[in-house]
Write a protein that holds these residues in place. Structure first.
Motif, PDB file in Angstrom:
ATOM      1  N   UNK A  81       0.829  -1.198   0.000  1.00  0.00           N
ATOM      2  CA  UNK A  81       0.000   0.000   0.000  1.00  0.00           C
ATOM      3  C   UNK A  81       0.861   1.244   0.000  1.00  0.00           C
ATOM      4  N   UNK A  82       0.197   2.381   0.137  1.00  0.00           N
ATOM      5  CA  UNK A  82       0.957   3.637   0.090  1.00  0.00           C
ATOM      6  C   UNK A  82       1.386   4.042   1.484  1.00  0.00           C
ATOM      7  N   UNK A  83       2.427   4.826   1.538  1.00  0.00           N
ATOM      8  CA  UNK A  83       2.916   5.312   2.820  1.00  0.00           C
ATOM      9  C   UNK A  83       2.220   6.622   3.150  1.00  0.00           C
ATOM     10  N   UNK A  84       1.811   6.750   4.387  1.00  0.00           N
ATOM     11  CA  UNK A  84       1.140   7.967   4.843  1.00  0.00           C
ATOM     12  C   UNK A  84       2.097   8.741   5.729  1.00  0.00           C
ATOM     13  N   UNK A  85       2.011  10.042   5.638  1.00  0.00           N
ATOM     14  CA  UNK A  85       2.838  10.919   6.459  1.00  0.00           C
ATOM     15  C   UNK A  85       2.236  11.108   7.843  1.00  0.00           C
ATOM     16  N   UNK A  86       2.939  11.848   8.692  1.00  0.00           N
ATOM     17  CA  UNK A  86       2.510  12.077  10.070  1.00  0.00           C
ATOM     18  C   UNK A  86       1.166  12.790  10.115  1.00  0.00           C
ATOM     19  N   UNK A  87       1.018  13.896   9.365  1.00  0.00           N
ATOM     20  CA  UNK A  87      -0.221  14.675   9.421  1.00  0.00           C
ATOM     21  C   UNK A  87      -1.382  13.914   8.781  1.00  0.00           C
ATOM     22  N   UNK A  88      -1.103  13.116   7.780  1.00  0.00           N
ATOM     23  CA  UNK A  88      -2.155  12.304   7.171  1.00  0.00           C
ATOM     24  C   UNK A  88      -2.656  11.255   8.155  1.00  0.00           C
ATOM     25  N   UNK A  89      -1.746  10.674   8.942  1.00  0.00           N
ATOM     26  CA  UNK A  89      -2.156   9.752   9.992  1.00  0.00           C
ATOM     27  C   UNK A  89      -2.952  10.463  11.066  1.00  0.00           C
ATOM     28  N   UNK A  90      -2.525  11.675  11.419  1.00  0.00           N
ATOM     29  CA  UNK A  90      -3.153  12.416  12.501  1.00  0.00           C
ATOM     30  C   UNK A  90      -4.541  12.922  12.112  1.00  0.00           C
TER      31      UNK A  90
END
Length: 153
Positions: free
Chosen positions: A118-127
């Protein structure tokens, strides 16, 4: 001075560690195809190191001798494998002995991260990624809470 030199010299020697099955050559060579069965192999060699999970019924007896010294990672100095294959009736079909180091696989972890699909999510996208998503799964359901379909009415 001589005592200090002797202690220093003994501190640099390698430590031998036996891991896995401890080989007794007389017993190890005593398993034969067409003669032995699961019970006789277990009585002769004991429980295997591990058994095959899929396909043919194979018992593996694995033995390693590791050498390790100060400030060094352990390395395998000797490796021995006995694979005993059984048929459906539990009789020994074949035995395979291997003493080479060529079939040993050294696994090195990539890092402190586990690779995933799958794709990698950044910190703010996770938050903040779930904002607006709460209740979205139930939005397509029945919103008429006043009707009672269980009754006859």
């Amino acid at each position: 001075m001589v005592l200090a030199a002797a202690l220093t010299a003994t501190g640099c020697t390698s430590i031998r560690q036996q891991r896995g099955y401890i080989i007794d050559p007389l017993l190890y060579n005593g398993v034969h195809a067409g003669i032995d069965n699961e019970r006789s192999v277990r009585d002769t060699l004991g429980d295997p190191t591990f058994k095959s999970q899929f396909g043919q019924n194979i018992w593996y007896y694995v033995s390693d001798t590791n050498l390790s010294g100060p400030f060094r990672r352990p390395r395998i100095a000797q490796h021995s494998l006995l694979a005993v294959t059984f048929n459906k009736a539990g009789n020994v079909v074949s035995t395979e002995r291997d003493t080479g180091l060529d079939k040993i696989v050294y696994l090195r972890p990539n890092s402190d991260k586990t690779p995933t699909l799958g794709r990698e999510r950044g910190f703010f996208e996770d938050l903040f990624g779930n904002i607006g998503q709460v209740g979205a799964a139930g939005a397509s359901g029945n919103t008429d809470s006043g009707s009672n379909t269980a009754g006859g009415g």
